[in-house]
Design an enzyme around this catalytic site. Structure first.
Site, PDB file in Angstrom:
ATOM      1  N   TYR A 142       0.899  -1.258   0.128  1.00 48.51           N
ATOM      2  CA  TYR A 142       0.115  -0.132  -0.133  1.00 48.51           C
ATOM      3  C   TYR A 142       0.907   1.233  -0.252  1.00 48.51           C
ATOM      4  O   TYR A 142       0.583   2.236  -0.430  1.00 48.51           O
ATOM      5  CB  TYR A 142      -0.823  -0.024   1.166  1.00 48.51           C
ATOM      6  CG  TYR A 142      -2.255  -0.362   0.972  1.00 48.51           C
ATOM      7  CD1 TYR A 142      -2.722  -1.035  -0.092  1.00 48.51           C
ATOM      8  CD2 TYR A 142      -3.131  -0.001   1.658  1.00 48.51           C
ATOM      9  CE1 TYR A 142      -3.922  -1.269  -0.608  1.00 48.51           C
ATOM     10  CE2 TYR A 142      -4.694  -0.052   1.451  1.00 48.51           C
ATOM     11  CZ  TYR A 142      -4.917  -0.809   0.351  1.00 48.51           C
ATOM     12  OH  TYR A 142      -6.293  -1.152   0.039  1.00 48.51           O
ATOM     13  N   LYS A 212       5.398 -14.000   4.906  1.00 45.82           N
ATOM     14  CA  LYS A 212       6.444 -14.610   4.068  1.00 45.82           C
ATOM     15  C   LYS A 212       7.728 -14.384   4.539  1.00 45.82           C
ATOM     16  O   LYS A 212       8.554 -14.012   3.531  1.00 45.82           O
ATOM     17  CB  LYS A 212       6.069 -14.090   2.832  1.00 45.82           C
ATOM     18  CG  LYS A 212       6.521 -14.860   1.421  1.00 45.82           C
ATOM     19  CD  LYS A 212       5.773 -16.108   1.158  1.00 45.82           C
ATOM     20  CE  LYS A 212       6.465 -16.988   0.103  1.00 45.82           C
ATOM     21  NZ  LYS A 212       6.392 -18.314   0.258  1.00 45.82           N
ATOM     22  N   ASP A 278       1.850 -18.892   1.921  1.00 46.13           N
ATOM     23  CA  ASP A 278       1.206 -19.894   0.942  1.00 46.13           C
ATOM     24  C   ASP A 278       0.747 -21.113   1.604  1.00 46.13           C
ATOM     25  O   ASP A 278      -0.434 -21.689   1.422  1.00 46.13           O
ATOM     26  CB  ASP A 278       2.327 -20.389   0.116  1.00 46.13           C
ATOM     27  CG  ASP A 278       3.741 -20.547   0.728  1.00 46.13           C
ATOM     28  OD1 ASP A 278       4.032 -19.697   1.767  1.00 46.13           O
ATOM     29  OD2 ASP A 278       4.384 -21.498   0.129  1.00 46.13           O
ATOM     30  N   ASP A 302      -4.742  -9.016   1.385  1.00 50.67           N
ATOM     31  CA  ASP A 302      -5.640  -8.910   0.237  1.00 50.67           C
ATOM     32  C   ASP A 302      -6.097 -10.381  -0.242  1.00 50.67           C
ATOM     33  O   ASP A 302      -7.240 -10.618  -0.517  1.00 50.67           O
ATOM     34  CB  ASP A 302      -4.755  -8.031  -0.754  1.00 50.67           C
ATOM     35  CG  ASP A 302      -5.686  -7.521  -1.825  1.00 50.67           C
ATOM     36  OD1 ASP A 302      -6.873  -7.535  -1.861  1.00 50.67           O
ATOM     37  OD2 ASP A 302      -5.134  -7.094  -2.934  1.00 50.67           O
TER      38      ASP A 302
END
Ligand code: ATP
Length: 415
Positions: A142, A212, A278, A302
């Protein structure tokens, strides 16, 4: 935040009806909210709705997409309810939604995801999904800084990275674009704090940090580490973290660590764990019941928000809020877009806006009215009296227009 409102019988709430299907879902939703307030509190509590402009309506009437009066009304009342807004192309806005969030520093995007019995879902057991996502709203992509492939600054940046920062991993330095994403301790910890406070206030069992960090060790890995640090430093008596668990394995062995975890659960402590993004997307399909409150960075949030919304019946029903828990400013909003393909046809589902209004009512401390609207929606769906998006997937269901669906909810409320 609700206490300041609880005393007040009448609260002014600015609203933006929005673009596309916005006006029709607003026209269906508003009488439902008012009816629930009357039923719950007689005339001792009410919302005074204040129309404010943004998007196409603002542009048509004022020549600007996001008038200054709109921002100042939200700042004055610290609240707003919002329908979907179109993104003006080539007007210097990334998006009106993002601009509103950034202007008011609404750092937590809160998305509760639960199943309503009878809603068509791709899962065999969709009722096992019951999570609240806290997505960081001000950093990561963002606040991403991008340099285009043909921008001369990109060449300078590549040269700087190569010559001064000893970076030799840019595979094609001659024709590369560059993206930079900032993630800070302050930004991450205020988001994780919001998730932990919510979990504690609502008797939830776990907060999962989704990141991540195996690949982006300093940004997303930082998010995880700073989240764990916050829990251990600020909530030592209320939380037990899987970072503590892993340290206990190192120092005292597996059995001692397991015993500490079991004891923490028996003591009713909130368990803070983490999952790589993931893997998390697999986990929510395979074992959704294992997850409760989620704290995550912007981009992961998101993907996760839309994936989870699809699991329980799609974007027509997913509510959301953008909140700054420090200033109290909050915008509650339908999470779907303007749906131009069905605008004006009476096919739009008003549930996303209505359930966002329920979040607003809860924020005001007016839980009874929120529960009444939620029950009325549950009852309409259970009776298979639904809007076109659901009716098309439910053989034998009665297809109601947006307005008829709103009326059905009011009928239920007045019983
Ligand atoms: P935007 O450009 O504003 O994001 P969009 O159409 O690209 O709009 P969405 O509005 O999110 O994106 O719509 C995606 C799909 O979901 C469309 O087919 C739309 O008709 C449908 N949809 C979205 N919201 C609703 C709703 N409230 N009720 C029924 N269908 C909806």
């Amino acid at each position: 935040m609700s206490n300041q409102f609880q005393e007040q019988g009448i609260v002014t709430v600015p609203y933006i009806a929005g673009d596309g299907i916005g006006p029709e879902i607003w026209q269906a939703a508003r009488p439902v909210i008012d009816a629930a307030l009357t039923k719950a509190y007689g005339h001792t509590k009410a919302i005074e709705w204040l129309e404010i402009l943004a998007g196409e309506a603002a542009y048509t009437q004022t020549g600007t997409w996001l008038p200054e009066e709109t921002i100042s009304a939200i700042k004055t009342h610290n609240l707003a309810l919002k329908g979907p807004l179109t993104t003006p192309i080539g007007e210097g806005f990334r998006s009106l939604n993002v601009t509103l969030r950034q202007t008011l520093d609404l750092y937590a995007c809160v998305r509760p995801v639960r199943y309503f019995s009878g809603v068509p879902s791709p899962l065999k057991e969709p009722e096992k999904t019951d999570m609240v996502i806290f997505r960081e709203n001000t950093e990561d992509v963002y606040a991403g800084i991008e340099f285009a492939v043909d921008d001369p600054q990109t060449k300078s940046l590549v040269a700087l990275l190569t010559d001064q920062f000893n970076v030799h991993t840019i595979r094609f330095p001659e024709d590369t674009a560059i993206g930079i994403k900032p993630m800070s301790i302050s930004g991450s910890q205020r988001l994780v704090k919001a998730a932990i406070d919510y979990a504690l206030a609502h008797g939830r069992q776990t907060v999962t940090l989704v990141h991540k960090g195996n690949i982006m060790k300093f940004t997303e890995g930082g998010f995880k580490n700073w989240g764990y640090q916050l829990a251990e430093t600020d909530y030592p008596d209320q939380c037990f973290t899987m970072a503590q668990f892993r340290r206990l394995i190192q120092s005292n062995g597996e059995i001692a660590a397991q015993e500490a975890l079991t004891q923490a659960k028996a003591d009713g402590k909130l368990i803070i764990n983490d999952v790589i993004a993931d893997n998390f997307l697999q986990q929510i399909l395979l074992y959704p019941e294992k997850y409760d409150v989620i704290a995550t960075c912007n981009l992961n949030g998101d993907y996760i928000s839309d994936a989870l919304a699809a699991q329980v019946g799609g974007i027509g029903i997913a509510p959301g809020a953008n909140i700054n828990y420090q200033t109290g400013a909050a915008i509650f909003e339908a999470t779907h877009g303007t749906a131009p393909d069905i605008a004006g046809s009476g096919k739009a589902n008003p549930c996303s806006l209505l359930l966002s209004a329920c979040m607003l009512l809860e924020y005001l401390g007016w839980q009874e009215a929120a529960d009444m609207i939620t029950s009325a929606i549950e009852s309409a769906i259970a009776d298979q009296q639904v809007t076109a998006d659901f009716a098309g997937l439910l053989p034998g269901a009665t297809c109601l227009s947006t307005q008829e669906f709103g009326q059905r909810l009011i009928d239920t409320l007045s019983r």
